[in-house]
Write an enzyme that holds these catalytic residues in place. Structure first.
Site, PDB file in Angstrom:
ATOM      1  N   ASP A  16      50.353 -29.422 -51.839  1.00  0.00           N
ATOM      2  CA  ASP A  16      51.293 -29.809 -50.669  1.00  0.00           C
ATOM      3  C   ASP A  16      51.026 -31.468 -50.055  1.00  0.00           C
ATOM      4  O   ASP A  16      51.074 -32.063 -49.496  1.00  0.00           O
ATOM      5  CB  ASP A  16      50.713 -29.247 -49.108  1.00  0.00           C
ATOM      6  CG  ASP A  16      48.848 -30.158 -48.752  1.00  0.00           C
ATOM      7  OD1 ASP A  16      48.716 -30.021 -50.049  1.00  0.00           O
ATOM      8  OD2 ASP A  16      48.807 -29.529 -47.835  1.00  0.00           O
TER       9      ASP A  16
ATOM     10  N   ASP B  46      48.196 -33.364 -54.693  1.00  0.00           N
ATOM     11  CA  ASP B  46      47.709 -31.867 -54.870  1.00  0.00           C
ATOM     12  C   ASP B  46      49.082 -31.385 -54.577  1.00  0.00           C
ATOM     13  O   ASP B  46      49.864 -31.250 -54.132  1.00  0.00           O
ATOM     14  CB  ASP B  46      46.721 -32.241 -54.008  1.00  0.00           C
ATOM     15  CG  ASP B  46      46.887 -32.146 -52.643  1.00  0.00           C
ATOM     16  OD1 ASP B  46      47.488 -31.815 -51.640  1.00  0.00           O
ATOM     17  OD2 ASP B  46      46.264 -31.249 -51.914  1.00  0.00           O
TER      18      ASP B  46
ATOM     19  N   ASP C 155      48.338 -33.717 -49.463  1.00  0.00           N
ATOM     20  CA  ASP C 155      47.000 -34.811 -47.926  1.00  0.00           C
ATOM     21  C   ASP C 155      46.341 -34.513 -49.488  1.00  0.00           C
ATOM     22  O   ASP C 155      45.392 -35.630 -48.618  1.00  0.00           O
ATOM     23  CB  ASP C 155      47.106 -33.301 -47.499  1.00  0.00           C
ATOM     24  CG  ASP C 155      46.229 -32.455 -47.611  1.00  0.00           C
ATOM     25  OD1 ASP C 155      46.187 -32.262 -49.164  1.00  0.00           O
ATOM     26  OD2 ASP C 155      46.089 -31.144 -46.738  1.00  0.00           O
TER      27      ASP C 155
ATOM     28  N   SER D 154      48.545 -25.578 -50.786  1.00  0.00           N
ATOM     29  CA  SER D 154      48.162 -26.850 -50.829  1.00  0.00           C
ATOM     30  C   SER D 154      47.410 -26.687 -53.092  1.00  0.00           C
ATOM     31  O   SER D 154      47.819 -26.558 -53.392  1.00  0.00           O
ATOM     32  CB  SER D 154      46.368 -26.485 -49.984  1.00  0.00           C
ATOM     33  OG  SER D 154      46.124 -28.170 -50.853  1.00  0.00           O
TER      34      SER D 154
END
Length: 436
Positions: free
Chosen positions: A231, A229, A233, A95
């Site tokens: 990843d 961000d 999400d 992330s």
């Protein structure tokens, strides 16, 4: 208590806390723990992600699970495909963490694992159990993952957006899919954070480094800026004048709009203990109830499902629109926000004009010894401050579930009180760090 899993999957430094043998065993466990025979795997842009992807694929195949390799895609795409096809999903990502870290997020038919399932995976990993393989799983390419997500975006019934939109993909997992969606949706769009090299994910870009999107908005004279961000999400947003709109404020905009449309279930949203007290007061004025849960999107989702609600999230920008997805999706939320801006013809600042934020501050203290938060001196001081604040503020000290950090959050009506309480707690924690 979980050994490998934190608040958002397994995460750690590649080659130290997280390596290929661990990834192999985690994927291998899914046959027994989740009773699945198909798995989809996606990765972010870290240089270690490919090795972990193949380790997961080998582990799953070894126990008879067929594997679809989706390549570089965002976490929400893996969650959505896992849900639509009722299969398991793995996203290789850390992330918003730096590139040296990586992680494994596991989905069971679209949902993150329950605590019981996480413990079952860990028991398998550490158990060295013997098993018989009936057949070796097959490998498939993953183009269908993007097709399924395109169908989801189309279901939003988005209007053409007559705005100039800037967006920052954090050199991360959604840099390709965000480009495809926003170029088609908007009158004009400009992208940064779209040149991943394996080591620059989140480096000076993305939702944890907002100066990048602020600079883009000012230089390109954009109407709005979206920052994702690593990843994909999470999302934070910047208005045309560089004003940052955080996750709490985005949830407020979404909730007010959905309530007006009669689509906010039970006129209730889910927030976390990190949410600003000013935003909660604003929700009350709108006739919207607030459910408060512990920090972590999995706790937000649990309460959304438990109460049959439609919206919740964190001020970090992890926002769940449950009617569409069971996980946060920065791009989906960003598209829905653009829809609201287009339909209302209002600026972001106008949409949050009746919110008065209370002074609030988050201090991150780097420490690999997270047990400091349980030291009697820290517990005593924090409880004393909570008693003094009562309902007129909050003090929260917690260990990060994804990084070697102790997070201290303070909020109250007066800035001078905040400064006093912050310095007391941070000073004590730093003192104890030096003693150890």
């Amino acid at each position: 208590m979980a050994k490998y899993f934190g608040t958002d999957g397994i995460r750690g430094r590649f080659g130290i806390e997280l390596n290929a043998p661990l990834a192999f065993k985690v994927a291998q466990s899914l046959k027994r723990v989740l009773n699945v025979d198909k798995l989809v795997i996606g990765i972010d842009t870290r240089e270690s992600s490919t090795e972990l992807m193949y380790a997961c694929a080998s582990g799953a195949q070894s126990i008879g699970i067929d594997v679809m390799l989706a390549g570089v895609v965002s976490t929400p795409l893996i969650s959505h495909y896992s849900k639509e096809k009722q299969i398991a999903g793995i996203m290789i990502t850390a992330s918003h963490n730096p590139y040296q870290d990586n992680g494994i997020k596991v989905f069971n038919r679209g949902n993150k694992l329950t605590e019981e399932q996480e413990l079952a995976v860990e028991a398998f990993v550490d158990g060295n159990r013997e098993f018989e393989v009936e057949y070796v799983g097959k490998i498939f390419s993953g183009e269908a993952v993007i097709d399924e997500y395109a169908n989801l975006i189309e279901s939003l019934d988005l209007p053409y957006i007559n705005l100039k939109v800037g967006y920052d993909s954090a050199n991360g997992a959604n840099y390709m899919i965000s480009k495809g969606v926003l170029e088609e949706l908007t009158a004009e769009s400009v992208q940064v954070g779209n040149t991943p090299d394996g080591k620059n994910i989140n480096e000076g870009v993305g939702s944890t480094q907002l100066q990048s999107i602020i600079n883009l908005i000012q230089e390109e004279k954009c109407d709005v800026g979206l920052s994702f961000d690593g990843d994909g999400d999470r999302i934070l947003v910047v208005d045309h004048d560089g004003t940052v709109i955080d996750g709490d404020e985005l949830i407020y905009i979404l909730a007010v709009y959905l309530k007006q449309e009669g689509r906010l279930k039970k006129d209730t949203v889910v927030l976390t203990k990190m949410s600003n007290l000013g935003i909660i007061k604003a929700f009350e004025r709108q006739g919207i109830s607030v459910e408060i849960v512990n920090v972590g999107d999995k706790y937000v989702l649990e309460r959304i499902i438990e109460k049959d609600l439609s919206l919740g999230g964190e001020n970090s920008g992890h926002i769940i629109l449950k009617d569409f997805l069971n996980t946060g999706d920065g791009l989906l939320v960003g598209c829905y926000l653009l829809k609201i801006l287009e339909e209302t013809k209002k600026t972001l600042k106008e949409l949050i004009s009746d919110i008065t934020m209370w002074p609030q501050e988050l201090v991150n203290i780097r420490s690999f010894n997270k047990e400091i938060i349980n030291d009697k001196r820290v517990v005593s001081l924090v409880n004393s401050i909570k008693d003094e604040l009562g309902e007129n503020g909050k003090m929260l000290v917690r260990a990060s579930g994804t990084e070697p950090l102790i997070r201290v959050t303070v909020s109250c009506e007066k800035q001078e009180d905040l400064n006093l309480y912050r310095d007391q707690v941070v000073g004590l924690i730093n003192q104890i760090k030096e003693e150890v």
